[in-house]
Design an enzyme around this catalytic site. Structure first.
Site, mmCIF file in Angstrom:
data_model
loop_
_atom_site.group_PDB
_atom_site.id
_atom_site.type_symbol
_atom_site.label_atom_id
_atom_site.label_comp_id
_atom_site.label_asym_id
_atom_site.label_seq_id
_atom_site.Cartn_x
_atom_site.Cartn_y
_atom_site.Cartn_z
ATOM 1 N N GLU A 1 46.044 23.062 45.832
ATOM 2 C CA GLU A 1 45.391 23.977 44.899
ATOM 3 C C GLU A 1 45.533 23.426 43.484
ATOM 4 O OE1 GLU A 1 46.706 28.157 45.615
ATOM 5 O OE2 GLU A 1 47.917 27.241 47.204
ATOM 6 N N LYS B 1 46.570 23.333 39.775
ATOM 7 C CA LYS B 1 47.661 23.951 39.034
ATOM 8 C C LYS B 1 47.088 24.455 37.699
ATOM 9 C CE LYS B 1 52.392 23.141 37.435
ATOM 10 N NZ LYS B 1 52.167 23.543 36.020
ATOM 11 N N ASP C 1 23.921 46.800 33.871
ATOM 12 C CA ASP C 1 24.900 47.313 32.897
ATOM 13 C C ASP C 1 24.619 48.754 32.509
ATOM 14 O OD1 ASP C 1 26.093 44.865 32.962
ATOM 15 O OD2 ASP C 1 25.345 44.183 31.017
ATOM 16 N N LYS D 1 51.397 22.865 48.910
ATOM 17 C CA LYS D 1 52.310 23.712 49.677
ATOM 18 C C LYS D 1 52.110 23.430 51.160
ATOM 19 C CE LYS D 1 51.643 27.439 46.293
ATOM 20 N NZ LYS D 1 51.069 28.781 46.075
ATOM 21 N N VAL E 1 23.266 51.127 34.221
ATOM 22 C CA VAL E 1 23.655 52.046 35.295
ATOM 23 C C VAL E 1 25.178 52.156 35.360
ATOM 24 C CG1 VAL E 1 23.590 52.470 37.785
ATOM 25 C CG2 VAL E 1 21.565 51.568 36.614
ATOM 26 N N TYR E 2 25.847 50.988 35.255
ATOM 27 C CA TYR E 2 27.319 51.000 35.261
ATOM 28 C C TYR E 2 27.844 51.880 34.137
ATOM 29 C CZ TYR E 2 32.142 49.328 35.313
ATOM 30 O OH TYR E 2 33.523 49.274 35.379
ATOM 31 N N ASP E 3 27.289 51.715 32.937
ATOM 32 C CA ASP E 3 27.751 52.496 31.786
ATOM 33 C C ASP E 3 27.543 53.990 32.003
ATOM 34 O OD1 ASP E 3 28.442 50.147 30.550
ATOM 35 O OD2 ASP E 3 26.637 50.047 29.302
#
Length: 374
Positions: free
Chosen positions: A124, A126, A43, A307, A45-47
């Site tokens: 899938e 729903k 975090d 589907k 480094v990201y900041d």
């Protein structure tokens, strides 16, 4: 992991290169964290990288683009929402309430395709949320619209940008050109832990509680202040990819199963609990399994969507005036929970008919707190 060395920027070319590098790093880190649930960047480094990008964009506003990670939240509150016609209608699905009704549905489409005795289908979960239609032009998110009545929805692009599991730019392999136009459909929802935190906060503030996570998600999507939307931490599962034939290096998928894989490649979160079913018996088994396991999920699901896998078969079957003939929602049975009857009141209608209303100890059903029953 240490942050990459910050190069000295002295030319416009160097600025552009650094901005592109930062956006690429931040986009990958965000995808790893929110979509793959596998953080690759601390975090701190990201900041630091995010702040560097913000500073560069402020110094060079001509380099700001709508797909920049800094634009997740940035616009002023909207005055209202504009009604937008869908490029392709968002049809609702026909319902089946048990496997016998599912088999009846299968018999109906087989009458139109008598040479097919069995067809692969994708099952899938729903998700009990709110459908969105997203448009990407040359790989960039340009529009996010609610389902509305299926023909016309509301343009909530500003709010859609705040959902971290919706990419602002399609993820392409290096050197690959994005398709000119792509439409993605999916479900925006509130995870149950986020919903509970939201209601605790509202209770502390003396604000009316949301009845269930679906209503909370719907109310959040229609907030005029995108910052409030961001604070509520909506999530998103993609389930439909519409990619017209045309120039571009990404070939349109030919069936639903490969479309889901393609959505993942493009950077979307796709529900992992999907299954390619060879037979109706496999669909029934999947439905039975998730009817039992759904209460352990971190989000609400009210059934299974089935589907037919082949897009060619889907095209041949087409639509009724309401539903696609190639898909159906197989709904779970109604939940039943014991409670204690506390009081009965009788309401007299204008025609003189009496309707009893039972007040009982609050119970939790299908994500909603229920206190009375007719």
């Amino acid at each position: 992991m240490a942050a990459p060395a910050k190069e000295t920027i002295g030319t416009d070319v160097a600025v552009q290169q650094r901005v592109n590098e930062l956006r690429s790093q931040l986009q990958k880190a965000s995808h790893d964290y929110y979509v793959l649930d596998a953080p690759t960047l601390p975090d701190s480094v990201y900041d630091r990288l995010y702040r560097e990008l913000q500073d560069l964009e402020e110094q060079h506003p001509e380099l700001l683009t709508p797909d920049s990670p800094t634009q997740r939240v940035g616009a002023k509150p909207a005055d209202g929402f504009t009604s937008i016609p869908h490029n392709i209608p968002l049809y609702s699905l026909d319902n089946a309430f048990d496997t016998a009704e599912y088999l009846e549905w299968q018999t109906k489409w087989q009458r139109l395709e008598p040479d097919i005795s069995e067809a692969k289908a994708v099952a899938e979960l729903k998700i009990d949320g709110n459908a969105l239609a997203l448009t990407y032009e040359n790989g960039i998110l340009t529009r996010g619209v609610t389902r509305g009545d299926g023909i016309v929805g509301e343009d909530i692009t500003q709010n859609v940008r705040t959902i971290r599991t919706i990419p602002l730019r399609l993820q392409m392999t290096k050197g690959q050109t994005p398709p000119p136009i792509v439409e993605v459909r999916g479900e925006a929802f509130l995870p149950l832990d986020v919903f509970e935190d939201l209601n605790k906060k509202r209770e502390a503030e003396g604000t009316a509680l949301f009845a269930n996570a679906r209503n909370a998600a719907a109310g959040t999507l229609r907030q005029l202040d995108a910052q409030k939307v961001a604070d509520r931490r909506l999530d998103f599962f993609a389930y439909t990819l519409i990619m017209p034939e045309g120039p571009g290096e990404v070939a349109p998928p030919t069936d639903q199963w490969s479309a889901l894989a393609c959505l993942q490649t493009l950077g979307f979160r796709v529900n992992p609990n999907r299954q390619l079913c060879e037979t109706a018996a496999a669909v029934a088994s999947y439905y039975s399994e998730w009817d039992e396991k759904r209460h352990d999920l971190p989000y609400l699901t009210d059934g299974v969507v089935v589907k037919l896998n082949s897009f060619d078969l889907q095209d041949r079957l087409g639509f009724t005036n309401k539903f696609p003939r190639w898909a159906i929602a197989l709904k779970y049975p109604a939940e039943e929970v014991p409670t204690i009857l506390e009081k009965v009141t009788v309401q007299e209608g204008r025609t003189g008919a009496n309707t009893p209303d039972a007040e009982h100890t609050p119970i939790h059903l299908a994500g909603t707190t229920v206190t009375s029953a007719t």
